[in-house]
Scaffold this motif. Structure first.
Motif: not given
Length: 121
Positions: A23-24, A117-121
Motif C-alpha cells: 500500500v503506497c 525503503a521509501h525511495m524504492m517504493l
C-alpha cells in the motif's frame, strides 16, 4: 477444539483469502485495522502470518466483535503452563502483534534504511 487453528473457533465453512502487495498511500495500518475489525464482525479472524495491529484486548477476544472469534487468553495460558513455555518461548501476542513490539530508538542507520525503503517504493 484447536485453540489457534484457523478453524478452531468454527465448525462450518472456512474461507481463507489472501491480500498481497504494498500500500503506497501511507495508510497500510489503517486498512489492516479495518480488515481485522470487518473479519471479526463477520465471525472470522485474520490469520497471524501477516502484520497484525490488534490491541492486547482485541487479540485475546475481549469485547465485541472480538469475543468468540479470537483465541481465549486463559486457554492459551493453560497450554503454555502445560508445556512449560514461560521463560522459554515468547507469548503469541508479543510475537505477532505490532502493539507488543518495542519502539526502536531512531538512529542514523534506521533513518537511512527508511529513506532507502521509501525511495524504492
Amino acid at each position: 477444539h484447536q485453540l489457534l487453528a484457523p478453524h478452531g473457533h468454527h465448525s462450518g465453512l472456512m474461507i481463507n483469502v489472501g491480500i498481497y502487495g504494498r500500500v503506497c498511500d501511507g495508510r497500510a495500518k489503517e486498512y489492516s485495522v479495518a480488515l481485522e475489525r470487518q473479519v471479526a464482525e463477520l465471525g472470522g479472524r485474520k490469520m497471524l502470518y501477516s502484520q497484525n495491529f490488534y490491541s492486547r484486548d482485541q487479540f485475546w477476544g475481549q469485547g465485541p466483535p472480538w469475543n468468540g472469534v479470537m483465541p481465549q487468553e486463559k486457554a492459551y495460558q493453560r497450554l503454555r503452563n502445560k508445556y512449560k513455555a514461560e521463560g522459554v518461548l515468547v507469548d503469541l501476542f508479543s510475537k505477532v502483534c505490532e502493539a507488543a513490539r518495542q519502539v526502536r530508538p531512531s538512529t542514523l542507520w534506521t533513518k537511512l534504511g527508511e529513506l532507502v525503503a521509501h525511495m524504492m517504493l
